[in-house]
Scaffold this motif. Structure first.
Motif, PDB file in Angstrom:
ATOM      1  N   LYS A  90      -0.950  -3.939  -9.398  1.00 16.00           N
ATOM      2  CA  LYS A  90      -1.917  -4.148  -9.619  1.00 16.00           C
ATOM      3  C   LYS A  90      -2.224  -4.310 -10.763  1.00 16.00           C
ATOM      4  O   LYS A  90      -3.771  -4.942 -11.749  1.00 16.00           O
ATOM      5  CB  LYS A  90      -2.975  -4.461  -8.712  1.00 16.00           C
ATOM      6  N   ALA A  91      -1.787  -3.744 -12.248  1.00 16.56           N
ATOM      7  CA  ALA A  91      -2.479  -3.117 -13.277  1.00 16.56           C
ATOM      8  C   ALA A  91      -2.219  -4.515 -14.393  1.00 16.56           C
ATOM      9  O   ALA A  91      -1.047  -4.715 -15.056  1.00 16.56           O
ATOM     10  CB  ALA A  91      -1.497  -1.778 -13.728  1.00 16.56           C
ATOM     11  N   VAL A  92      -3.335  -4.668 -14.619  1.00 15.55           N
ATOM     12  CA  VAL A  92      -3.700  -6.088 -15.622  1.00 15.55           C
ATOM     13  C   VAL A  92      -3.073  -6.038 -17.143  1.00 15.55           C
ATOM     14  O   VAL A  92      -1.877  -6.482 -16.767  1.00 15.55           O
ATOM     15  CB  VAL A  92      -5.073  -6.197 -15.776  1.00 15.55           C
ATOM     16  N   GLY A  93      -3.412  -4.845 -17.688  1.00 16.00           N
ATOM     17  CA  GLY A  93      -3.011  -4.701 -18.848  1.00 16.00           C
ATOM     18  C   GLY A  93      -0.985  -4.325 -18.912  1.00 16.00           C
ATOM     19  O   GLY A  93      -0.769  -4.903 -19.791  1.00 16.00           O
ATOM     20  N   GLU A  94      -0.557  -3.368 -18.121  1.00 19.24           N
ATOM     21  CA  GLU A  94       1.288  -3.593 -18.130  1.00 19.24           C
ATOM     22  C   GLU A  94       1.053  -4.635 -17.561  1.00 19.24           C
ATOM     23  O   GLU A  94       2.074  -5.009 -17.634  1.00 19.24           O
ATOM     24  CB  GLU A  94       1.268  -2.150 -16.779  1.00 19.24           C
ATOM     25  N   ASN A 206      -7.152   1.821 -14.097  1.00 14.80           N
ATOM     26  CA  ASN A 206      -7.711   0.605 -15.421  1.00 14.80           C
ATOM     27  C   ASN A 206      -9.110   0.602 -14.780  1.00 14.80           C
ATOM     28  O   ASN A 206      -9.787  -0.004 -15.270  1.00 14.80           O
ATOM     29  CB  ASN A 206      -6.740  -0.931 -14.413  1.00 14.80           C
ATOM     30  N   ASN A 207      -9.415   0.407 -13.232  1.00 17.83           N
ATOM     31  CA  ASN A 207     -10.493   0.009 -13.051  1.00 17.83           C
ATOM     32  C   ASN A 207     -11.836   0.675 -13.242  1.00 17.83           C
ATOM     33  O   ASN A 207     -11.453   1.780 -13.559  1.00 17.83           O
ATOM     34  CB  ASN A 207     -10.636  -0.322 -11.259  1.00 17.83           C
ATOM     35  N   LEU A 208     -12.948   0.157 -13.504  1.00 18.01           N
ATOM     36  CA  LEU A 208     -14.189   1.206 -13.964  1.00 18.01           C
ATOM     37  C   LEU A 208     -14.426   2.330 -12.729  1.00 18.01           C
ATOM     38  O   LEU A 208     -14.511   3.096 -13.714  1.00 18.01           O
ATOM     39  CB  LEU A 208     -15.236   0.071 -13.869  1.00 18.01           C
TER      40      LEU A 208
END
Ligand SMILES: NC(=O)c1ccc[n+]([C@@H]2O[C@H](COP(=O)([O-])OP(=O)(O)OC[C@H]3O[C@@H](n4cnc5c(N)ncnc54)[C@H](O)[C@@H]3O)[C@@H](O)[C@H]2O)c1
Length: 350
Positions: A90-94, A206-208
């Motif tokens: 679920k890691a967008v950047g990855e 990754n999340n805020l």
């Protein structure tokens, strides 16, 4: 509250953040919960703690969900009435750096799961989708009937969610005795109020919210706020629809109860799980400081490419059909996230 007494529910990726909170709610409401997870982004300790809180036994089996034969063994032994499919990357950047990995894991696990369900006669499935499927074309409040074109999602992670939604639509169409519910989550934050379970991302979060709590603890030096010049919000920082993870977990229980209701015809359903309210990054930081008395050191940076200015749900379909709505405030989300992080500065690692 629903009563799942005598019903077994299989949670793929159930040791993760949302899965562990859902395991807790389902176990407290009488279900027999079984978890499979390969622990690539979690630890079995989360489920051990759910057992401690609920005083229920929850088998937690190490398995890669791409292993269809392994899944079939688990289904044959435990005979689940339904599966909730949380497992995935679920890691967008990855996902931008390693798209193939995201396609292999997210598609491969869903395909193996459908095969195992077919072979074992399991006909009820809930899937963890995401608000990211709405892409950048739609204006909030986002509703389930909006179109979700593939070329408007911002990254391979979002694409994987959108394609899996389509895979499951076809799967349900071909197996008309299946019920499939796609849950589009907005931004889950917070933790169980006990502080015993919570969000424990491996590596740099990754999340805020995990970044905020780590800055408050001094593990990360400063919080980067990307953009305070968006004309769409009052303070110029981007806004999102935050949802307490316990509200989200209860949303899964509500969707499951609806799916298993006597006499309900099999169907494919899609629901937004969000609060319907937008909170900016700066408002979230103010709420965190108010709830915890901690200062969050921040730096303002330019906008990040691909970030939407505003995103929030229209949750009225879930409110009406699932008889569910969010109960917990932004201040509670902050307080519970902080309580978890303070009690577990290293997450589940001792
Ligand atoms: N947290 C969010 O902001 C958010 C938002 C929208 C949707 N989702 C989706 O919800 C689901 C759960 O998210 P989460 O925040 O709990 O993430 P998470 O990483 O905490 O949980 C996912 C779990 O799946 C497991 N897993 C991954 N690949 C696996 C595989 N091949 N076999 C077995 N287990 C595997 C991981 O070890 C982890 O325990 C994911 O599908 C995610 O994409 C999350």
């Amino acid at each position: 509250m629903h009563n799942f007494e005598g019903q077994t529910v299989l949670l793929t990726g159930g040791a993760g953040y949302i899965g562990s909170h859902t395991a807790l709610v389902l176990a407290q409401w009488g279900a027999k919960v079984v978890v499979v997870d390969n622990f690539c982004n979690s630890a079995p300790e989360s489920i051990r703690r759910v057992e401690e809180i609920t005083q229920k036994t929850i088998p937690c089996l190490e398995l890669d969900v791409r292993d269809q034969a392994g899944l079939e063994e688990v289904m044959t032994e435990h005979k689940p009435v339904a599966v909730i499919h949380f497992a995935g990357l679920k890691a967008v950047g990855e996902s931008v750096e390693k798209p193939q990995l995201y396609f292999e894991v997210n598609f491969g696990s869903t395909s193996a799961l459908c095969g195992a369900m077919q072979n074992c006669g399991v006909k009820n499935l809930i899937f963890s989708s995401s608000a990211t499927v709405y892409g950048d074309l739609n204006q909030p409040p986002l509703t389930e009937t909006m179109s979700t074109p593939m070329d408007r999602v911002a990254n391979p992670y979002g694409l994987s969610k959108l394609v899996i939604e389509q895979m499951l639509k076809w799967q349900q169409r071909a197996n008309s005795d299946w019920s499939v519910t796609l849950l589009r989550y907005f931004n889950p934050v917070g933790a169980h109020p006990s502080g015993k379970i919570g969000e424990d991302p491996q590596g740099d979060p990754n999340n805020l919210m995990p970044r905020v709590t780590r800055v408050a603890l001094g593990i990360i030096d400063t919080l980067h706020v990307f953009g305070t010049d968006y004309p769409e919000t009052d303070d110029g920082s981007p806004s999102r629809d935050y949802i307490h993870v316990m509200d989200l977990a209860e949303g899964h229980a509500a969707a499951l109860a609806e799916m298993l209701k006597d006499g309900r015809p099999p169907a494919l359903k899609t629901y937004n799980l969000g609060s319907g309210k937008a909170t900016t990054v700066l408002e979230l930081l103010a709420a965190f400081e108010e709830a915890t008395g901690q200062k969050v050191k921040r730096e303002i940076h330019p906008r990040r490419e691909g970030d939407l200015p505003v995103s929030f749900a229209d949750p009225s379909l879930a409110n009406k059909e699932l008889n569910w709505k969010t109960q917990r405030s932004i201040v509670e989300m902050c307080r519970d996230a902080w309580n978890w992080q303070q009690q577990n500065p290293n997450g589940y690692r001792a």
